[in-house]
Design an enzyme around this catalytic site. Structure first.
Site, short mmCIF file in Angstrom:
data_model
loop_
_atom_site.label_atom_id
_atom_site.label_comp_id
_atom_site.label_asym_id
_atom_site.label_seq_id
_atom_site.Cartn_x
_atom_site.Cartn_y
_atom_site.Cartn_z
N ASP A 486 -85.39 -67.42 14.40
CA ASP A 486 -85.00 -68.48 13.47
C ASP A 486 -83.61 -68.28 12.89
OD1 ASP A 486 -87.13 -70.28 13.32
OD2 ASP A 486 -88.31 -68.89 12.11
C1 BGC Z 1 -86.47 -65.36 8.21
C2 BGC Z 1 -87.21 -65.57 9.49
C3 BGC Z 1 -88.16 -66.70 9.33
C4 BGC Z 1 -87.48 -67.93 8.76
C5 BGC Z 1 -88.50 -68.98 8.46
C6 BGC Z 1 -85.82 -66.63 7.76
O1 BGC Z 1 -85.16 -66.43 6.56
O2 BGC Z 1 -85.53 -64.33 8.38
O3 BGC Z 1 -87.88 -64.40 9.87
O4 BGC Z 1 -88.69 -67.02 10.58
O5 BGC Z 1 -86.78 -67.63 7.58
O6 BGC Z 1 -87.95 -70.16 8.07
C1 NOJ Z 2 -90.95 -65.47 11.41
C2 NOJ Z 2 -91.31 -66.86 11.80
O1 NOJ Z 2 -92.58 -67.21 11.28
C3 NOJ Z 2 -91.34 -67.01 13.31
O2 NOJ Z 2 -91.61 -68.34 13.65
C4 NOJ Z 2 -90.05 -66.54 13.89
O3 NOJ Z 2 -90.16 -66.61 15.31
C5 NOJ Z 2 -89.71 -65.13 13.47
N1 NOJ Z 2 -89.73 -65.03 12.05
C6 NOJ Z 2 -88.36 -64.66 13.99
O4 NOJ Z 2 -87.30 -65.32 13.37
#
Ligand code: BGC
Ligand code: NOJ
Length: 821
Positions: A486
């Protein structure tokens, strides 16, 4: 250092000190009503949706960290204590918290008085039961008071913590006998309230927080408890709470048990009800019926026994027995338990997810499916169709949806280009497990609009074609806002200091491409093609197979960096995850997925990529996401470098993609290395370093700080992570190698050469397979012979052995013997 131990026979983790490094929690509930409960009785409850229907109030990011819960205060003389230690923090003479399957039991004592509190949610009711047994272990009679305490949330948790000008004036309660009714919002919505009751006469009650705590009071020393007298307060606005006062006398050796229920009551208008809901008069009949179901200790015990039976049955579908105690413990209990919790919660409510931020993630829920489909195939089917119904007509998808309404979340919208392919992953896992192709015929809406429905097969077609038709300058899939990662936002441009990154609009590109999505496309595209063939859609299967072959070639041409797979190209067509980069030269994700997709397996790329992961990304606590960490902010990469080096996506040990590497290692046949990767992050194997790891030693956390971080080895974001499903998949299907496939069950272990025999019991399409694997020659991979009920099965041709469905022949049980060599 440890703060407890595993009790394998009882399927519990027993915490022996309340002072764990962080609150260590458990989840109660399996259908609609859920509670989070920590080892000090912190936590809260909600019905179906942690944002919209929250029963009790919790204060995230508070001091102390775990603040608010469902508490019992025991006051004997001047001593006030809690069975879970918090919130009085009175030193206890003994303390144990047993987190089990859907229940938590606290056993503690003070001054020869012992308390045993068991909290659980019955299998078929929307309530939490708290069974409290008090025993006088002394030689003199004891008379003391018990005060219960919950603080009600005014249902919508977001509004509850922000909209005080309104919600300080909405609170309403009723009290009848020992039952406290929280009915805020009832005038307006007329269909639900909360009940908090105990099965004994009470000496008093409180429902107004300030009356209970006292002006400027705190829950560590409520005025009512300190003085020993309830005020019978009736909340009117402000903060409604529920507190019962029980006056208890116990002879030496005597015990008494009380059963408390905290329930969500939905209350359709019935004939006998004489109230007018618009006047705020509640229909108590359903609450009374519920109380009657739990008004004796025997009834509460029966509900607890039914819950234990439910879990024993659920966890009996897949069990193993090996010489590795920790492996057995994780596979038989904790991996599968965590998979069920991620099924229920997605990423919504934990001690790190507030329950208001995120609903169900499209990609997250599809991946969670991989871990629980064998446990509850019917609910997996329903979940897949719910997810698919939020897809857009062009095959793209809302990134999240709200569990209560099941509608896509338009605040977040779409544009994460990996999402559609995860739907194929989930569907393929379901079909392989169940053989149920009828799911493909289900009429399924787009954007939750039934007038725009097609069959589910068409959803899969649109998913595949969305990726196929959104390719970038190198012929690789466009990444959109992000793929699995993300934080890797590659369609970005620079901004002034003080602003965060901006994203290019459609007219300026977006150009950025993802090698990771290419890997997914190849891996899950093969499933899509197999499903098409099964359905007689041969032309479409041929189209897919050609697109997959082209993509494999593209990855080897434009996505290979010499020693590993590239990560991506950014908007400016610069490489990401290449030796040419200043930082972020190698990323974990494409190594995992491209190798799982077997891209360049014969050419040697896969083995090379695995060797590079080991050389550049390994640490003693697991594999980091990338190296070198980003030490400065790279605006063109988006959120990723907003994290300090070593945290989260910026070179943290993201547990979720460690099993991808472990699985990928089984693809290249390196069983010892697959095992090493598995055990390095596996909770039971790192229990001894709980003081470093800090989160629960019985479940995975999303992230462990990487080697570039100050707190290397410290975990965060426990419980709700795709790691749960992926690790279970890794260990059960790839390391132990017991893998459902379209036409049968494959047995293809890839284990450390040191591991000898193991046995497994696996339910699969109506038959129980009793599998014995022998490894007399201590190899890492390869099956030389297999028998099913004594009959030889041909194991040449494919990797491992496949037991065709026909061989089980409708039998209830079959015995399978596999010899590796
Ligand atoms: C986090 C990710 C997460 C995302 C969700 C980010 O700030 O680092 O791990 O998947 O937010 O929106
Ligand atoms: C947490 C999120 O829930 C997931 O959708 C994502 O793939 C990972 N973070 C990595 O960014």
């Amino acid at each position: 250092m440890k703060f407890g131990y595993f009790d394998d026979a009882k399927k519990e983790y027993v915490i022996t000190s309340p002072r764990t490094p962080l609150p260590w929690i458990n989840y109660l509930g399996s259908k609609d009503f859920f509670s989070l409960i920590s080892n000090t009785c912190g936590g809260y409850s909600f019905y179906k949706d942690a944002k919209l229907l929250r029963l009790t109030r919790y204060r995230y990011n508070n001091v102390p960290f775990d603040s608010n819960g469902h508490y019992y205060y025991i006051k004997e003389g001047d001593t006030i204590w809690n069975p879970g230690w918090m919130p009085t923090k009175t030193e206890l003479d003994s303390y144990e918290c047993h987190h089990g399957m859907g229940y938590s039991t606290f056993r503690s004592s003070k001054n020869d008085l012992s308390a045993e509190l068991t909290a659980f949610v019955p299998v078929d009711d929307s309530c939490e039961i708290n069974k409290l047994t008090l025993t006088n272990n002394g030689s003199a009679p004891k008379t003391f008071s018990v005060f219960s305490y919950v603080e009600f949330c005014l249902w919508n948790a977001m509004d509850d913590m922000t909209n005080f000008q309104r919600n300080f004036s909405t609170g309403e309660v009723e009290v009848h006998g020992s039952a406290i009714y929280h009915k805020t919002e009832y005038r307006e919505r007329r269909n639900h309230y909360a009940l908090y009751a105990v099965n004994a006469p009470i000496a008093g009650f409180d429902t107004d927080r300030d009356s209970f705590l006292g002006a400027y009071g705190e829950n560590s020393a409520p005025e009512v408890v300190v003085t020993g007298a309830s005020k019978d307060s009736m909340a009117s606005g402000w903060a409604p709470v529920g507190s019962h006062h029980l006056s208890v006398s116990l002879a030496p050796g005597e015990s008494k048990t009380f059963v408390f229920v905290l329930a969500y009551i939905e209350n359709p208008i019935d004939q006998k009800w004489v109230g007018r809901p618009e006047d705020g008069v509640i229909n108590r009949a359903p609450a009374e019926a519920l109380m009657a179901r739990y008004d004796t200790t025997e009834k509460a015990d029966a509900a607890l026994a039914a819950l234990k039976e439910y879990w024993d049955k659920l966890l009996s579908h897949f069990t193993i027995s090996s010489s590795e105690e920790k492996l057995d413990r994780m596979v038989n209990v904790w991996h599968q338990y965590q998979c069920m919790v991620t099924f229920n919660m997605s990423r919504s409510a934990s001690y790190f997810e507030s329950g208001i931020g995120r609903g169900m993630g499209f990609r997250d829920s599809c991946q969670d499916l991989l871990g629980f489909v064998h446990l509850i195939p019917d609910r997996a089917r329903e979940r897949i169709l719910d997810i698919a119904a939020t897809q857009f007509e062009d095959g793209s998808a809302y990134h999240q949806y709200q569990p209560l309404t099941k509608k896509g979340n338009s605040d977040i919208g779409s544009g994460f280009n990996d999402d559609p392919l995860w739907l194929i992953a989930g569907a393929a896992a379901y079909i392989k497990e169940t053989g149920d192709y009828t799911i493909l015929d289900e009429m399924t809406p787009y954007d939750s609009d039934p007038s725009k429905a097609t069959d589910f097969m068409e959803h899969l077609r649109r998913s595949f074609h969305y990726t196929m038709e959104h390719l970038g300058p190198h012929g690789l899939p466009l990444i959109g806002r992000a793929d699995w990662n993300d934080c890797l936002n590659l369609n970005c441009f620079s901004t002034e200091p003080g602003e965060s990154f901006q994203t290019f609009g459609p007219s300026e590109g977006p150009n950025a491409e993802s090698v990771f999505i290419a890997g997914m496309f190849v891996r899950y595209g093969k499933d899509y093609a197999a499903i098409c063939r099964h359905r007689g859609m041969d032309d479409e299967a041929a189209v897919a197979e050609k697109a997959i072959a082209d993509m494999e070639k593209t990855v080897l041409d434009a996505g290979w960096d010499g020693e590993w797979f590239l990560r991506a190209y950014d908007h400016y067509k610069n490489k990401v995850g290449s030796k040419e980069c200043e930082e972020g030269k190698i990323f974990i994700e494409p190594q995992g997925f491209c190798v799982m997709a077997e891209i360049g397996l014969k050419e040697g790329n896969c083995l090379k990529a695995m060797q590079s992961v080991e050389k550049y990304l390994d640490t003693k606590y697991g594999i980091v996401l990338l190296q070198p960490a980003y030490h400065r902010y790279h605006v063109e990469l988006g959120e990723i470098s907003s994290y300090p080096p070593g945290y989260k996506e910026n070179a943290g040990i993201f547990c979720h993609n460690n099993p991808w590497i472990s699985i990928a290692e089984t693809v290249v046949g390196r069983g010892s290395r697959a095992w090493q990767v598995y055990t390095r992050t596996c909770p039971a194997y790192i229990e001894d370093i709980s003081e470093i790891h800090r989160t629960e030693p019985y479940v995975y956390s999303q992230m462990i700080a990487g080697k570039d971080a100050r707190n290397f080895g410290e975990a965060k974001n426990s419980w709700l992570t795709g790691t749960a499903a992926w690790t279970f998949l890794d260990v059960s299907q790839y390391i132990l190698g017991i893998r459902p496939d379209y036409d049968g069950l494959v047995i293809d272990p890839c284990i450390p050469s040191s591991l000898d025999d193991f046995t497994a019991r696996r339910d699969f399409r109506g038959t129980t397979y009793h599998v014995t694997v022998k490894n007399p020659n201590h190899v890492e991979k390869g099956v030389i012979s297999m028998t099913v009920d004594g009959k030889d099965v041909d194991v040449s041709g494919i990797s491992g052995g496949m037991i065709p469905i026909a061989l089980a022949d409708g039998k209830k049980d079959v015995n399978v013997e596999v010899v590796m060599g």
